[in-house]
Motif scaffolding. Structure first.
Motif, PDB file in Angstrom:
ATOM      1  N   LEU A 231       2.022   4.380   1.421  1.00  0.00           N
ATOM      2  CA  LEU A 231       1.972   4.990   2.751  1.00  0.00           C
ATOM      3  C   LEU A 231       2.501   6.419   2.779  1.00  0.00           C
ATOM      4  O   LEU A 231       2.191   7.171   3.701  1.00  0.00           O
ATOM      5  CB  LEU A 231       2.776   4.155   3.751  1.00  0.00           C
ATOM      6  CG  LEU A 231       2.301   2.737   4.064  1.00  0.00           C
ATOM      7  CD1 LEU A 231       3.210   2.111   5.110  1.00  0.00           C
ATOM      8  CD2 LEU A 231       0.855   2.732   4.542  1.00  0.00           C
TER       9      LEU A 231
ATOM     10  N   SER B  90       0.832  -1.200   0.000  1.00  0.00           N
ATOM     11  CA  SER B  90       0.000   0.000   0.000  1.00  0.00           C
ATOM     12  C   SER B  90       0.869   1.254   0.000  1.00  0.00           C
ATOM     13  O   SER B  90       1.958   1.263   0.583  1.00  0.00           O
ATOM     14  CB  SER B  90      -0.905   0.014   1.232  1.00  0.00           C
ATOM     15  OG  SER B  90      -1.590  -1.215   1.372  1.00  0.00           O
TER      16      SER B  90
ATOM     17  N   LEU C 278      -5.554  -3.277  -1.390  1.00  0.00           N
ATOM     18  CA  LEU C 278      -4.374  -2.803  -0.652  1.00  0.00           C
ATOM     19  C   LEU C 278      -3.127  -2.723  -1.529  1.00  0.00           C
ATOM     20  O   LEU C 278      -2.106  -2.196  -1.094  1.00  0.00           O
ATOM     21  CB  LEU C 278      -4.070  -3.746   0.523  1.00  0.00           C
ATOM     22  CG  LEU C 278      -5.148  -3.937   1.581  1.00  0.00           C
ATOM     23  CD1 LEU C 278      -4.669  -4.907   2.653  1.00  0.00           C
ATOM     24  CD2 LEU C 278      -5.537  -2.599   2.203  1.00  0.00           C
TER      25      LEU C 278
ATOM     26  N   GLN D 145      -3.918   3.433   7.777  1.00  0.00           N
ATOM     27  CA  GLN D 145      -4.045   2.546   6.616  1.00  0.00           C
ATOM     28  C   GLN D 145      -3.986   1.100   7.089  1.00  0.00           C
ATOM     29  O   GLN D 145      -3.012   0.699   7.733  1.00  0.00           O
ATOM     30  CB  GLN D 145      -2.912   2.801   5.618  1.00  0.00           C
ATOM     31  CG  GLN D 145      -2.808   1.797   4.474  1.00  0.00           C
ATOM     32  CD  GLN D 145      -3.889   1.948   3.424  1.00  0.00           C
ATOM     33  OE1 GLN D 145      -4.099   3.027   2.888  1.00  0.00           O
ATOM     34  NE2 GLN D 145      -4.584   0.856   3.123  1.00  0.00           N
ATOM     35  N   TYR D 146      -5.027   0.354   6.787  1.00  0.00           N
ATOM     36  CA  TYR D 146      -4.960  -1.097   6.971  1.00  0.00           C
ATOM     37  C   TYR D 146      -4.128  -1.655   5.824  1.00  0.00           C
ATOM     38  O   TYR D 146      -4.322  -1.290   4.658  1.00  0.00           O
ATOM     39  CB  TYR D 146      -6.366  -1.701   6.944  1.00  0.00           C
ATOM     40  CG  TYR D 146      -6.386  -3.220   6.919  1.00  0.00           C
ATOM     41  CD1 TYR D 146      -6.038  -3.953   8.049  1.00  0.00           C
ATOM     42  CD2 TYR D 146      -6.746  -3.913   5.771  1.00  0.00           C
ATOM     43  CE1 TYR D 146      -6.051  -5.343   8.028  1.00  0.00           C
ATOM     44  CE2 TYR D 146      -6.767  -5.301   5.737  1.00  0.00           C
ATOM     45  CZ  TYR D 146      -6.412  -6.006   6.877  1.00  0.00           C
ATOM     46  OH  TYR D 146      -6.415  -7.387   6.848  1.00  0.00           O
ATOM     47  N   THR D 147      -3.171  -2.542   6.126  1.00  0.00           N
ATOM     48  CA  THR D 147      -2.314  -3.084   5.080  1.00  0.00           C
ATOM     49  C   THR D 147      -1.711  -4.407   5.549  1.00  0.00           C
ATOM     50  O   THR D 147      -2.119  -4.958   6.576  1.00  0.00           O
ATOM     51  CB  THR D 147      -1.226  -2.068   4.662  1.00  0.00           C
ATOM     52  OG1 THR D 147      -0.543  -2.551   3.507  1.00  0.00           O
ATOM     53  CG2 THR D 147      -0.240  -1.797   5.794  1.00  0.00           C
TER      54      THR D 147
ATOM     55  N   LEU E 104       0.223   9.343   3.461  1.00  0.00           N
ATOM     56  CA  LEU E 104      -0.688   9.238   4.601  1.00  0.00           C
ATOM     57  C   LEU E 104      -0.554  10.492   5.466  1.00  0.00           C
ATOM     58  O   LEU E 104       0.519  10.772   5.995  1.00  0.00           O
ATOM     59  CB  LEU E 104      -0.328   7.985   5.412  1.00  0.00           C
ATOM     60  CG  LEU E 104      -1.385   7.370   6.330  1.00  0.00           C
ATOM     61  CD1 LEU E 104      -2.615   6.926   5.553  1.00  0.00           C
ATOM     62  CD2 LEU E 104      -0.797   6.206   7.110  1.00  0.00           C
TER      63      LEU E 104
END
Length: 368
Positions: A80, A78, A264, A89-91, A83
């Motif tokens: 990042l 993903s 993702l 962030q879910y990853t 961000l």
């Protein structure tokens, strides 16, 4: 009340949980509550009102230093680096084969150059493995890793009434915190990290605090009648929301593309990262299996590792399965070949020697 074997880890809330008469079990090396009253009651409380979970067994790492997001960016598929502070962030962490080392949430607290502060919440069973993986691949000269896994509590309050209950204890307006947003504030006069995340499919927050403050918070919510919930309800809630469980629905040999986590994988938005080449190859050549949702006919419950069949042949495996209290149906996740993954596809699951019919359905099974 049963005391845990001395080899099992205990959260700071262990004695408070035992005092409520919880039924306990081993999970990821920890002594954890399965349920306090009943799985069904706790599940329904979260869907209709609110419940609290002690999830202090989860791994909690704080990374501080220089280029922290940029370094993490090379370990996950993903993007990042964009961000913003206050977002998450879910990853997944990936190995060289594109397999999932663990799934985690990355919280960007401060992205001031040279003074970045990033919090990671990882799974309990993989905490040690994840820490070693991070230390192996991150530059210790430019950042430090603080492990809060055993010194801090993590409580999840989830359900339609959860935000209002938490709001009564904090000085800031929680309406300003969006889904996957997070803030550092005070709670009952103590420092607290609040994240609008969860594992139930409902609205709510996860609250990280030093142990003594977390113990006080638990007692406050119990005294105000908030329902304590165990791992049993946590599992049925997360499966209704089709949220994967590491070690069952994904592992080191599973890629995010296979596990239904293709969203993702941001190949066009970032440069090189561990596992990129296998994912590019898999995307070009096509998948050999895909994770799908199944609804079973009748009350036949498909469990972990049960074989999935089609035309009398074994074509896949159940990863997670349960009876859905909300939907009053048996639901499951399974890996099957892509040509059998279409919505409405009829499949069978071998349960106690009998082929029981089911069908592929859209995920999640439940959406609030």
């Amino acid at each position: 009340m049963t005391e845990a074997p001395p080899s099992l880890l205990r959260t700071p809330l262990h004695h408070q949980i035992l005092s409520l008469g919880a039924k306990m079990t081993e999970f990821g090396g920890w002594d954890m509550p399965v349920h306090f009253s009943s799985l069904l009651q706790e599940h329904q409380q979260v869907r209709t009102a609110q419940g609290i979970f002690d999830i202090s067994h989860m791994g909690k790492f704080v990374l501080r230093g220089q280029d922290v997001l940029a370094q993490l960016d090379r370990l996950v598929p993903s993007a990042l680096q964009t961000l913003p502070p206050g977002a998450a962030q879910y990853t997944v962490l990936l190995n060289d084969q594109g397999g999932i080392v663990d799934d985690l949430i990355v919280y960007a607290q401060d992205i001031t150059p040279g003074q970045e502060v990033i919090t990671l919440i990882v799974n309990a069973a993989t905490c040690h493995k994840d820490k070693q993986w991070l230390l192996q691949h991150l530059d210790s000269d430019r950042l430090e890793l603080e492990d809060l896994s055993q010194s801090h509590t993590l409580l999840a309050i989830q359900g339609p009434q959860a935000v209002a209950t938490l709001q009564a204890l904090v000085p800031l307006d929680l309406a300003q915190v969006s889904r996957f947003g997070h803030v550092t504030t005070t709670l009952q006069g103590q420092p607290a990290f609040l994240a609008r995340t969860g594992y139930t499919g409902e609205d709510g927050f996860e609250v990280m605090q030093p142990a003594a403050a977390g113990q006080q918070l638990w007692d406050t919510w119990i005294q105000h009648g908030v329902t304590p919930c165990g791992l049993g309800a946590r599992d049925t809630l997360r499966l209704e929301a089709a949220m994967g469980l590491y070690g069952q629905d994904m592992d080191d040999s599973t890629t995010p593309l296979e596990a239904g986590l293709g969203w993702l994988v941001h190949l066009d938005r970032k440069g090189d990262f561990i596992g990129r080449s296998p994912l590019e190859q898999q995307k070009a050549q096509g998948l050999s299996r895909r994770l799908v949702g199944l609804v079973m006919e009748g009350r036949n419950i498909a469990r972990h590792d049960y074989p999935v069949t089609h035309g009398g042949e074994i074509v896949g495996t159940i990863t997670s399965g349960t009876w859905s209290p909300t939907l009053a149906q048996a639901i499951a996740l399974a890996y099957v070949p892509p040509h059998l993954a279409s919505l409405g596809q009829s499949l069978s699951v071998t349960i106690r020697g009998k082929n029981c019919p089911g069908a592929v359905v859209k995920r999640p099974f439940y959406k609030r």
